[in-house]
Design a protein around this motif. Structure first.
Motif, mmCIF file in Angstrom:
data_model
loop_
_atom_site.group_PDB
_atom_site.id
_atom_site.type_symbol
_atom_site.label_atom_id
_atom_site.label_comp_id
_atom_site.label_asym_id
_atom_site.label_seq_id
_atom_site.Cartn_x
_atom_site.Cartn_y
_atom_site.Cartn_z
ATOM 1 N N VAL A 4 37.876 31.619 41.737
ATOM 2 C CA VAL A 4 36.668 32.404 41.453
ATOM 3 C C VAL A 4 36.631 33.649 42.341
ATOM 4 O O VAL A 4 36.295 34.747 41.877
ATOM 5 N N ILE A 5 37.010 33.494 43.613
ATOM 6 C CA ILE A 5 37.030 34.637 44.533
ATOM 7 C C ILE A 5 38.043 35.678 44.058
ATOM 8 O O ILE A 5 37.762 36.889 44.052
ATOM 9 N N ILE A 6 39.237 35.210 43.671
ATOM 10 C CA ILE A 6 40.264 36.132 43.171
ATOM 11 C C ILE A 6 39.742 36.901 41.955
ATOM 12 O O ILE A 6 39.916 38.124 41.848
ATOM 13 N N THR A 7 39.098 36.187 41.045
ATOM 14 C CA THR A 7 38.576 36.815 39.829
ATOM 15 C C THR A 7 37.509 37.845 40.160
ATOM 16 O O THR A 7 37.482 38.936 39.582
ATOM 17 N N VAL A 8 36.623 37.516 41.097
ATOM 18 C CA VAL A 8 35.565 38.456 41.493
ATOM 19 C C VAL A 8 36.169 39.729 42.081
ATOM 20 O O VAL A 8 35.719 40.844 41.782
ATOM 21 N N VAL A 9 37.205 39.583 42.906
ATOM 22 C CA VAL A 9 37.856 40.756 43.510
ATOM 23 C C VAL A 9 38.501 41.629 42.439
ATOM 24 O O VAL A 9 38.340 42.859 42.432
ATOM 25 N N VAL A 10 39.225 41.003 41.509
ATOM 26 C CA VAL A 10 39.878 41.758 40.424
ATOM 27 C C VAL A 10 38.843 42.440 39.542
ATOM 28 O O VAL A 10 38.977 43.627 39.205
ATOM 29 N N VAL A 11 37.793 41.701 39.177
ATOM 30 C CA VAL A 11 36.740 42.270 38.333
ATOM 31 C C VAL A 11 36.072 43.449 39.035
ATOM 32 O O VAL A 11 35.817 44.492 38.421
#
Length: 329
Positions: free
Chosen positions: A180-187
């Motif tokens: 989820v953290i990775i996705t938030v950073v990419v988004v």
């Protein structure tokens, strides 16, 4: 204020928002809210538990990553059907590098990020060179990338790689799942790119009218190349996350995921005809797909029926988009 002959102020015209504009602004959020309510009714004892909601976020993370990449290709009135195959190939190469003794951080960099960017760049280069529609190009590369995955893996799962990789990418940080953290950073990075950079404005302009964008000095080929490179990079990140979550690189990983990614983008308000959409809407679209998949699994509905639901959602979303786009114009 304008006055008439009797020196009486004229009333200002009242702006009324029709259903089309309301749908474009709040429709996706409304669908998500409705799904949450319905799912809570269908599974009152399990759906709203913290463990299940966390599971939805983790499961949706891969779909959101793929959808963000597909979003940019749809934004220029194109498409990328190869994201599922790129996910599988990047995950497999990452796993193979670790099995060969490569440090996990270097395997992530080379097998996931750089390979994903390379595969996306190949798509973009082929679109520019052949001048064929991206549908045709990525339909072909879907088969090529999947075939390469099967060749590299000998059609077998690859496992037994560095445990640190699994713990790092699929673990928790401050109680929050790392995917989820990775996705938030990419988004966050892609949202900034789309909304606040010249590159983002040019991509929107290219999707709105490619010929006008060319006449205004925008390098159409360069931006097309970059768009597909972004899609490949997002697929590479999704491949890393998927491999870590499952603890193995599967040759059939990501099979059919392009359907879910496209559905997430379209349901999130991205116009299939280019030039309109937001990353935030894509994220909500991905969560909608995640909630639907989750509640169907809770109700023990077979995955075959889930495919039917996703296909119907794509047709419905594109139909609504076409109707409202015509009405707005």
């Amino acid at each position: 204020m304008i006055q008439n002959a009797q020196n009486t102020p004229l009333a200002k015209p009242v702006s009324r928002r029709d259903f089309g504009s309301l749908w474009q602004t709040y429709g996706t959020m409304g669908i998500l809210a409705l799904l949450l309510v319905l799912s809570s009714i269908l599974s009152p004892d399990y759906f709203l538990t913290s463990s299940n909601l966390s599971q939805i976020l983790v499961q949706s993370s891969v779909m959101v990553l793929l959808a963000c990449g597909v979003f940019f290709t749809i934004l220029i009135a194109g498409i990328d059907l190869s994201v599922g195959s790129m996910l599988a190939l990047t995950g497999m190469i990452t796993a193979k590098l670790m099995i060969a003794g490569c440090p996990f951080w270097l395997a992530i960099l080379l097998g996931g990020l750089l390979m994903g960017a390379l595969l996306g760049a190949i798509n973009g280069a082929l679109v520019n060179i052949t001048k064929l529609h991206p549908f045709i190009i990525t339909l072909g590369t879907t088969a090529i990338y999947r075939g390469l995955t099967l060749i590299i893996s000998d059609a077998r799962s690859v496992f037994g790689f560095d445990r640190q990789f699994i713990n790092l990418v699929s673990g928790h940080l401050l109680g929050i799942p790392v995917p989820v953290i990775i996705t938030v950073v990419v988004v966050g990075a892609l949202y900034f790119l789309a909304q606040y950079t010249k590159l983002g404005r040019n991509i929107y302009a290219l999707g709105g009218n490619a010929q006008a964008a060319w006449f205004s000095g925008i390098n159409v080929k360069a931006h097309t190349f970059i768009v597909f490179l972004i899609s490949g990079l997002c697929a590479g990140v999704a491949g890393i996350v998927t491999t870590a979550r499952t603890g193995a690189a599967e040759p059939n990983a990501g099979f059919g995921f392009e359907t879910f990614a496209i559905a997430s983008a379209i349901i999130g308000g991205t116009s299939f005809f280019g030039g309109r959409g937001k990353i935030s809407g894509v994220v909500i679209g991905g969560l909608i797909i995640g909630v639907i998949s989750n509640i169907l699994n809770i109700m023990d509905v077979q995955s075959y029926y889930q495919q039917i639901v996703m296909g119907a959602l794509i047709i419905l979303a594109v139909t609504i988009d076409k109707l409202f786009t015509k009405k707005t114009r």
